[in-house]
Scaffold this motif. Structure first.
Motif, PDB file in Angstrom:
ATOM      1  N   ALA A 126      95.793  65.354   7.358  1.00 26.82           N
ATOM      2  CA  ALA A 126      97.093  65.756   7.895  1.00 26.82           C
ATOM      3  C   ALA A 126      97.781  64.578   8.577  1.00 26.82           C
ATOM      4  N   LYS A 127      97.012  63.783   9.313  1.00 23.82           N
ATOM      5  CA  LYS A 127      97.579  62.607   9.991  1.00 23.82           C
ATOM      6  C   LYS A 127      98.013  61.548   8.979  1.00 23.82           C
ATOM      7  N   LEU A 128      97.240  61.394   7.914  1.00 20.78           N
ATOM      8  CA  LEU A 128      97.617  60.451   6.862  1.00 20.78           C
ATOM      9  C   LEU A 128      98.905  60.918   6.191  1.00 20.78           C
ATOM     10  N   ARG A 129      98.979  62.213   5.915  1.00 21.07           N
ATOM     11  CA  ARG A 129     100.187  62.780   5.315  1.00 21.07           C
ATOM     12  C   ARG A 129     101.396  62.568   6.236  1.00 21.07           C
ATOM     13  N   GLU A 130     101.192  62.760   7.528  1.00 24.82           N
ATOM     14  CA  GLU A 130     102.261  62.535   8.507  1.00 24.82           C
ATOM     15  C   GLU A 130     102.712  61.079   8.504  1.00 24.82           C
ATOM     16  N   ALA A 131     101.750  60.150   8.418  1.00 27.21           N
ATOM     17  CA  ALA A 131     102.087  58.726   8.415  1.00 27.21           C
ATOM     18  C   ALA A 131     102.832  58.333   7.148  1.00 27.21           C
ATOM     19  N   VAL A 132     102.381  58.842   6.012  1.00 27.84           N
ATOM     20  CA  VAL A 132     102.946  58.426   4.734  1.00 27.84           C
ATOM     21  C   VAL A 132     104.277  59.114   4.447  1.00 27.84           C
ATOM     22  N   TYR A 133     104.339  60.403   4.716  1.00 25.82           N
ATOM     23  CA  TYR A 133     105.525  61.173   4.344  1.00 25.82           C
ATOM     24  C   TYR A 133     106.414  61.554   5.529  1.00 25.82           C
ATOM     25  N   GLY A 134     105.951  61.282   6.742  1.00 25.58           N
ATOM     26  CA  GLY A 134     106.781  61.527   7.907  1.00 25.58           C
ATOM     27  C   GLY A 134     106.919  62.983   8.304  1.00 25.58           C
ATOM     28  N   SER A 135     106.021  63.833   7.818  1.00 31.78           N
ATOM     29  CA  SER A 135     106.103  65.233   8.197  1.00 31.78           C
ATOM     30  C   SER A 135     104.719  65.775   8.463  1.00 31.78           C
ATOM     31  N   ARG A 136     104.688  66.856   9.247  1.00 28.88           N
ATOM     32  CA  ARG A 136     103.428  67.498   9.563  1.00 28.88           C
ATOM     33  C   ARG A 136     103.397  68.867   8.930  1.00 28.88           C
ATOM     34  N   MET A 148     104.116  58.982  16.580  1.00 31.62           N
ATOM     35  CA  MET A 148     102.981  59.669  15.999  1.00 31.62           C
ATOM     36  C   MET A 148     101.807  59.514  16.943  1.00 31.62           C
ATOM     37  N   GLN A 149     100.974  60.524  16.977  1.00 27.09           N
ATOM     38  CA  GLN A 149      99.756  60.416  17.775  1.00 27.09           C
ATOM     39  C   GLN A 149      98.575  60.962  16.996  1.00 27.09           C
ATOM     40  N   ILE A 150      97.385  60.533  17.413  1.00 28.36           N
ATOM     41  CA  ILE A 150      96.139  61.013  16.819  1.00 28.36           C
ATOM     42  C   ILE A 150      95.162  61.256  17.955  1.00 28.36           C
ATOM     43  N   GLU A 151      94.378  62.328  17.835  1.00 25.00           N
ATOM     44  CA  GLU A 151      93.355  62.669  18.816  1.00 25.00           C
ATOM     45  C   GLU A 151      91.990  62.475  18.165  1.00 25.00           C
ATOM     46  N   LEU A 152      91.115  61.716  18.834  1.00 28.19           N
ATOM     47  CA  LEU A 152      89.766  61.480  18.330  1.00 28.19           C
ATOM     48  C   LEU A 152      88.766  61.761  19.438  1.00 28.19           C
ATOM     49  N   PHE A 153      87.590  62.227  19.067  1.00 32.36           N
ATOM     50  CA  PHE A 153      86.504  62.380  20.011  1.00 32.36           C
ATOM     51  C   PHE A 153      85.625  61.149  19.899  1.00 32.36           C
ATOM     52  N   ILE A 154      85.606  60.332  20.950  1.00 28.88           N
ATOM     53  CA  ILE A 154      84.833  59.099  20.991  1.00 28.88           C
ATOM     54  C   ILE A 154      83.864  59.207  22.156  1.00 28.88           C
ATOM     55  N   ASP A 155      82.574  59.081  21.859  1.00 29.07           N
ATOM     56  CA  ASP A 155      81.521  59.226  22.866  1.00 29.07           C
ATOM     57  C   ASP A 155      81.649  60.559  23.603  1.00 29.07           C
ATOM     58  N   GLY A 156      81.963  61.632  22.862  1.00 31.65           N
ATOM     59  CA  GLY A 156      82.057  62.969  23.426  1.00 31.65           C
ATOM     60  C   GLY A 156      83.298  63.241  24.246  1.00 31.65           C
ATOM     61  N   GLU A 157      84.218  62.302  24.283  1.00 31.39           N
ATOM     62  CA  GLU A 157      85.435  62.446  25.087  1.00 31.39           C
ATOM     63  C   GLU A 157      86.660  62.414  24.182  1.00 31.39           C
ATOM     64  N   LYS A 158      87.592  63.326  24.407  1.00 31.78           N
ATOM     65  CA  LYS A 158      88.818  63.372  23.621  1.00 31.78           C
ATOM     66  C   LYS A 158      89.750  62.253  24.090  1.00 31.78           C
TER      67      LYS A 158
END
Length: 100
Positions: A78-88, A1-11
């Motif tokens: 969506a990421k929480l749903r992916e983590a809990v239920y294993g689907s996107r 699983m992966q997650i993308e976040l914008f931290i300090d203006g950078e992905k």
């Protein structure tokens, strides 16, 4: 699983090799709580949900605040749903795109 976040203006992209079953367990514990909650309880509930991703899945590679600031609510759910239920949920979007 992966997650993308914008931290300090950078992905930034964070990955984990698997999602532990503890993620679903923590989610179900939260859902089992009483439905009549105050605003402060709702805020704590939001934090507890996001902490499943932060603490359990991604082992504190980023903070709860960084999730709130770096991703849309729809993306986090969506990421929480992916983590809990294993689907996107299939969407036309790829990843976490600001301004959408």
């Amino acid at each position: 699983m992966q997650i993308e976040l914008f931290i300090d203006g950078e992905k930034k992209i964070f990955t984990t090799p698997f999602v532990p079953m503890l993620a679903k367990r923590k989610y179900l514990e939260l859902r089992a709580k009483d439905e009549s909650e105050t605003y402060s309880e709702l805020l704590a509930d939001d934090d507890a949900h996001v902490s499943i991703l932060v603490d359990v899945v991604f082992k504190n590679q980023f903070t709860i605040e960084q999730v709130y600031e770096g991703a849309s609510e729809e993306y986090v759910l969506a990421k929480l749903r992916e983590a809990v239920y294993g689907s996107r949920k299939e969407t036309n979007e790829e990843g976490n795109n600001p301004g959408e």
